[in-house]
Design an enzyme around this catalytic site. Sequence first.
Site, short mmCIF file in Angstrom:
data_model
loop_
_atom_site.label_atom_id
_atom_site.label_comp_id
_atom_site.label_asym_id
_atom_site.label_seq_id
_atom_site.Cartn_x
_atom_site.Cartn_y
_atom_site.Cartn_z
N GLY A 174 -13.51 -24.58 -2.31
CA GLY A 174 -14.29 -24.22 -3.48
C GLY A 174 -13.45 -24.30 -4.74
O GLY A 174 -12.46 -25.03 -4.81
N CYS A 175 -13.81 -23.54 -5.75
CA CYS A 175 -13.12 -23.57 -7.04
C CYS A 175 -11.66 -23.18 -6.89
O CYS A 175 -11.34 -22.13 -6.33
CB CYS A 175 -13.81 -22.62 -8.02
SG CYS A 175 -12.96 -22.47 -9.60
N PHE A 176 -10.76 -24.01 -7.40
CA PHE A 176 -9.33 -23.71 -7.23
C PHE A 176 -8.88 -22.48 -8.01
O PHE A 176 -7.85 -21.89 -7.68
CB PHE A 176 -8.43 -24.91 -7.52
CG PHE A 176 -8.73 -25.74 -8.74
CD1 PHE A 176 -9.34 -25.23 -9.87
CD2 PHE A 176 -8.39 -27.10 -8.74
CE1 PHE A 176 -9.60 -26.01 -10.98
CE2 PHE A 176 -8.63 -27.90 -9.85
CZ PHE A 176 -9.23 -27.35 -10.98
N CYS A 221 -10.31 -19.63 -7.84
CA CYS A 221 -10.44 -18.55 -6.86
C CYS A 221 -9.34 -18.62 -5.80
O CYS A 221 -8.71 -17.62 -5.45
CB CYS A 221 -11.79 -18.63 -6.17
SG CYS A 221 -13.23 -18.47 -7.24
#
Length: 219
Positions: free
Chosen positions: A51-53, A55
């Site tokens: 997912g979003c890096f 996070c």
Amino acid sequence: MKNLITLLIVTLFFSCQNIAQTKKAQENVINAKPIEVPLENGKARAYFASGCFWCVEAVYESVKGVEESISGYSGGHSDNPTYEASNTGCTGHAEAVEIIYEPNVVSFETLVDVYFASQNPTQVNGQGPDKGSQYRSIIFYQNEAQKQIILKKKAALAKKLNATIAAEVYPFQKFWIAEDYHQNYERLHPNHPYIQRISIPRLNRFKSKFPKELLKEGH
């Protein structure tokens, strides 16, 4: 209206021009021989996409033995990917992190445990609200021993959940560091709406179920 439709058709045509060539290039990445990154000053490196890096970077930096987590792109077939290019889905890359860690403090096996404990392991092509191939889950291995660790843990989790685990398993090839403004985003922008609504809750969910003795104090 006619001009707009023409523009859309042209844009779609050129966005991923030769699908057959693109597919072949991505297959070459998946079937390539893994590249092993040597130790540097006693530190090892591991690579994960989840997912979003923003996070994922924060999650790994909460773990003892992790010196640094760097945001970037990996798993694709194009050179020098950018944030804008990876978001089209045409580069094959996913948002990923490079984990620099002390192998005498934290093992690769534990880092894989962190990976699965910090995400929804059954969500395909994304995590939470972030959807698309650029947000897909990938674990990268650098040698056969790492590959077997990943496959064993993935199979055990699938059995435990009685579900298909979404994470792909790729041989590591290359990590492209993301733009400067993406680095340490959660720490530098704690009041950003995305950080408040998505990143921090995800970090806290992970910390609530991971062994406390493996986490840094006060992170």
